[in-house]
Design a protein around this motif. Structure first.
Motif, mmCIF file in Angstrom:
data_model
loop_
_atom_site.group_PDB
_atom_site.id
_atom_site.type_symbol
_atom_site.label_atom_id
_atom_site.label_comp_id
_atom_site.label_asym_id
_atom_site.label_seq_id
_atom_site.Cartn_x
_atom_site.Cartn_y
_atom_site.Cartn_z
ATOM 1 N N PHE A 139 -23.563 -26.408 61.733
ATOM 2 C CA PHE A 139 -24.288 -27.475 60.843
ATOM 3 C C PHE A 139 -23.424 -27.738 59.414
ATOM 4 O O PHE A 139 -22.749 -26.596 59.346
ATOM 5 C CB PHE A 139 -25.548 -26.632 60.664
ATOM 6 C CG PHE A 139 -26.616 -27.599 59.578
ATOM 7 C CD1 PHE A 139 -27.107 -28.810 60.396
ATOM 8 C CD2 PHE A 139 -26.996 -27.303 58.600
ATOM 9 C CE1 PHE A 139 -28.107 -29.475 59.683
ATOM 10 C CE2 PHE A 139 -27.990 -27.885 57.871
ATOM 11 C CZ PHE A 139 -28.409 -29.155 58.266
ATOM 12 N N ILE A 140 -23.788 -28.506 58.910
ATOM 13 C CA ILE A 140 -22.806 -28.747 57.803
ATOM 14 C C ILE A 140 -22.991 -27.988 56.609
ATOM 15 O O ILE A 140 -22.234 -27.619 55.906
ATOM 16 C CB ILE A 140 -23.328 -30.219 57.136
ATOM 17 C CG1 ILE A 140 -22.396 -30.789 56.015
ATOM 18 C CG2 ILE A 140 -24.708 -30.213 56.595
ATOM 19 C CD1 ILE A 140 -22.500 -32.200 55.797
ATOM 20 N N VAL A 218 -29.558 -22.697 60.578
ATOM 21 C CA VAL A 218 -29.897 -21.100 60.727
ATOM 22 C C VAL A 218 -29.726 -20.769 62.655
ATOM 23 O O VAL A 218 -29.091 -19.813 62.635
ATOM 24 C CB VAL A 218 -31.237 -20.707 60.268
ATOM 25 C CG1 VAL A 218 -31.541 -19.404 60.317
ATOM 26 C CG2 VAL A 218 -31.459 -20.919 58.915
ATOM 27 N N GLN A 219 -30.538 -21.610 63.196
ATOM 28 C CA GLN A 219 -30.537 -21.340 64.672
ATOM 29 C C GLN A 219 -29.419 -21.721 65.400
ATOM 30 O O GLN A 219 -29.418 -22.828 65.998
ATOM 31 C CB GLN A 219 -31.876 -21.482 65.042
ATOM 32 C CG GLN A 219 -32.922 -21.278 64.486
ATOM 33 C CD GLN A 219 -34.342 -21.933 65.039
ATOM 34 O OE1 GLN A 219 -34.536 -22.957 64.968
ATOM 35 N NE2 GLN A 219 -35.284 -21.081 65.592
ATOM 36 N N GLU A 224 -30.322 -29.643 68.661
ATOM 37 C CA GLU A 224 -31.038 -30.794 68.557
ATOM 38 C C GLU A 224 -30.297 -31.933 69.603
ATOM 39 O O GLU A 224 -29.126 -32.351 69.133
ATOM 40 C CB GLU A 224 -31.374 -31.599 67.239
ATOM 41 C CG GLU A 224 -32.056 -32.975 67.249
ATOM 42 C CD GLU A 224 -32.179 -33.831 65.995
ATOM 43 O OE1 GLU A 224 -33.023 -34.271 65.809
ATOM 44 O OE2 GLU A 224 -31.255 -33.593 65.182
ATOM 45 N N MET A 225 -30.919 -32.250 70.708
ATOM 46 C CA MET A 225 -30.296 -32.895 71.682
ATOM 47 C C MET A 225 -30.586 -34.610 71.483
ATOM 48 O O MET A 225 -31.722 -34.934 71.557
ATOM 49 C CB MET A 225 -30.528 -32.806 72.992
ATOM 50 C CG MET A 225 -29.888 -31.360 73.261
ATOM 51 S SD MET A 225 -28.630 -30.780 72.977
ATOM 52 C CE MET A 225 -27.661 -31.854 73.866
ATOM 53 N N LEU A 226 -29.482 -35.676 71.436
ATOM 54 C CA LEU A 226 -29.697 -37.014 71.205
ATOM 55 C C LEU A 226 -28.943 -37.759 72.073
ATOM 56 O O LEU A 226 -27.785 -37.412 72.581
ATOM 57 C CB LEU A 226 -29.168 -37.144 69.909
ATOM 58 C CG LEU A 226 -29.672 -36.340 68.602
ATOM 59 C CD1 LEU A 226 -28.841 -36.623 67.324
ATOM 60 C CD2 LEU A 226 -31.097 -36.710 68.492
ATOM 61 N N TRP A 227 -29.589 -38.571 72.767
ATOM 62 C CA TRP A 227 -28.810 -39.514 73.735
ATOM 63 C C TRP A 227 -29.163 -40.796 73.740
ATOM 64 O O TRP A 227 -30.182 -41.096 73.168
ATOM 65 C CB TRP A 227 -29.222 -38.938 75.301
ATOM 66 C CG TRP A 227 -30.721 -39.156 75.705
ATOM 67 C CD1 TRP A 227 -31.815 -38.163 75.427
ATOM 68 C CD2 TRP A 227 -31.395 -40.377 76.281
ATOM 69 N NE1 TRP A 227 -33.095 -38.764 75.992
ATOM 70 C CE2 TRP A 227 -32.669 -39.857 76.459
ATOM 71 C CE3 TRP A 227 -30.834 -41.320 76.808
ATOM 72 C CZ2 TRP A 227 -33.605 -40.896 77.061
ATOM 73 C CZ3 TRP A 227 -31.521 -42.462 77.367
ATOM 74 C CH2 TRP A 227 -32.827 -42.056 77.395
ATOM 75 N N PHE A 238 -32.330 -28.124 72.942
ATOM 76 C CA PHE A 238 -31.523 -27.063 73.801
ATOM 77 C C PHE A 238 -31.357 -25.694 73.295
ATOM 78 O O PHE A 238 -31.286 -25.566 71.897
ATOM 79 C CB PHE A 238 -30.033 -27.607 74.044
ATOM 80 C CG PHE A 238 -29.160 -26.590 74.648
ATOM 81 C CD1 PHE A 238 -29.262 -26.456 76.057
ATOM 82 C CD2 PHE A 238 -28.422 -25.755 74.158
ATOM 83 C CE1 PHE A 238 -28.288 -25.549 76.887
ATOM 84 C CE2 PHE A 238 -27.512 -24.517 74.738
ATOM 85 C CZ PHE A 238 -27.733 -24.635 76.249
ATOM 86 N N SER A 239 -31.668 -24.627 74.025
ATOM 87 C CA SER A 239 -31.516 -23.318 73.558
ATOM 88 C C SER A 239 -30.732 -22.734 74.496
ATOM 89 O O SER A 239 -30.829 -22.701 75.794
ATOM 90 C CB SER A 239 -32.815 -22.794 73.405
ATOM 91 O OG SER A 239 -32.670 -21.218 72.805
ATOM 92 N N VAL A 240 -29.830 -21.571 74.049
ATOM 93 C CA VAL A 240 -29.050 -21.024 74.907
ATOM 94 C C VAL A 240 -30.148 -19.924 75.893
ATOM 95 O O VAL A 240 -30.937 -19.397 75.308
ATOM 96 C CB VAL A 240 -27.914 -19.852 74.185
ATOM 97 C CG1 VAL A 240 -27.329 -18.735 74.715
ATOM 98 C CG2 VAL A 240 -27.036 -20.733 73.141
#
Length: 320
Positions: A139-140, A218-219, A224-227, A238-240
């Motif tokens: 993240f930025i 943080v997480q 956040e998935m974008l398509w 998505f989460s590990v």
């Protein structure tokens, strides 16, 4: 990345031992790590025009040659100016011109490297090519990166002040931890994009032309998935290690409407936005008695930042 991160990267390089190579090493590393962001003056243009100017020419190969030379010259002048005025600190090491130039280059090159890690984008080859590059890795503004950088710099400084021989060790450990963290996040992004692409095909029956795993605050274990394909776009999460969840609602991004896109491009703010945007979405909305076309980007759909990354242009009346 944010300028605190860039500054801490410069400081960490210094505490890893580079600060002992020459006088003015630490300020040179910190300034050099930030100097490509001189393009921030583009925000004075207002609107969205700065989007087309940021992370371009001052982050490209010519700047990576010229900016360190300019900084080197300024730091040499500053040292000599202080010496002439009798203001040069006695504790400062002698300035080694070769090492000072090398550190200016090291600090400056760290900037585009860390900017590349996020999903905002950077034109690494400007002015030879205007292609945007995206790392989609962290993240930025990454709080875990801050923690590792601050810990490495602080512990190293504390050890140095206490006269410990191994004062560089915390900085070196921090540096190794940071790159391991970045590499792990790169693997998470790759895994997220692969599994999301498969899920989109299974759930919607389309092969996405683009899948982006957008890092979130943080997480770091989530994305956040974008398509999107030629006509539609959607999102999910998505989460590990392999949990993919897709939003059943999809929309049309309307970027195939050549006439509407051409109209938007005639507006200088919209044209700059289209140049910068990676996943543009074009909508038509009613405002009072008139229609407006609104450009946004899937990457910045969060309500907290969405207003900063949208452009509205009155829709032209096709009958005129």
């Amino acid at each position: 990345m944010d300028n605190l991160t860039h500054s801490l990267v410069g400081a960490l390089l210094g505490q890893a031992g580079l600060k002992r190579k020459t006088g003015l090493a630490m300020p040179t590393l910190i300034i050099a790590a930030n100097i490509p962001d001189i393009d921030a003056v583009a925000v004075l243009l207002g609107g969205s025009q700065h989007l087309a100017l940021r992370r371009g020419i001052t982050h490209g190969p010519i700047a990576m040659v010229v900016l360190p030379l300019l900084l080197w010259g300024i730091m040499l002048w500053f040292d000599r100016w202080q010496t002439r005025r009798g203001k040069r600190p006695e504790s400062r090491l002698p300035v080694d011109t070769k090492w000072l130039l090398a550190l200016a280059y090291i600090g400056c090159l760290s900037h585009p490297l860390f900017d590349w890690f996020n999903s905002y984008g950077i034109r690494l080859l400007e002015p030879f090519s205007s292609q945007w590059f995206y790392g989609d890795t962290i993240f930025i503004i990454d709080i875990w990166l801050w923690c590792a950088l601050i810990a490495g710099v602080w512990l190293s400084l504390r050890g140095e002040r206490r006269g410990r021989q191994n004062w560089r060790t915390p900085a070196l450990v921090s540096m190794s931890t940071i790159f391991a963290y970045i590499a792990a996040n790169g693997l998470i992004t790759g895994r997220a994009e692969q599994l999301t692409g498969n899920a989109v095909q299974s759930q919607f029956g389309v092969v996405p032309a683009m899948v982006v795993a957008n890092p979130v605050p943080v997480q770091f274990w989530k994305r956040e998935m974008l398509w999107r394909d030629a006509t539609h776009y959607g999102q999910g999460s998505f989460s590990v290690p392999d949990a993919v969840s897709l939003d059943p609602k999809i929309g049309k991004h309307n970027m195939g409407d050549a006439e509407a896109v051409a109209q938007m491009a005639r507006d200088k703010n919209a044209d700059a936005f289209l140049f910068w945007s990676r996943m543009p979405v074009l909508r038509e909305q009613v405002h009072g008695s008139s229609n407006v076309r609104v450009l946004s980007d899937q990457r910045f759909g969060n309500p907290l930042v969405q207003d900063r990354f949208t452009v509205a242009v009155p829709a032209e009346n096709p009958e005129k």
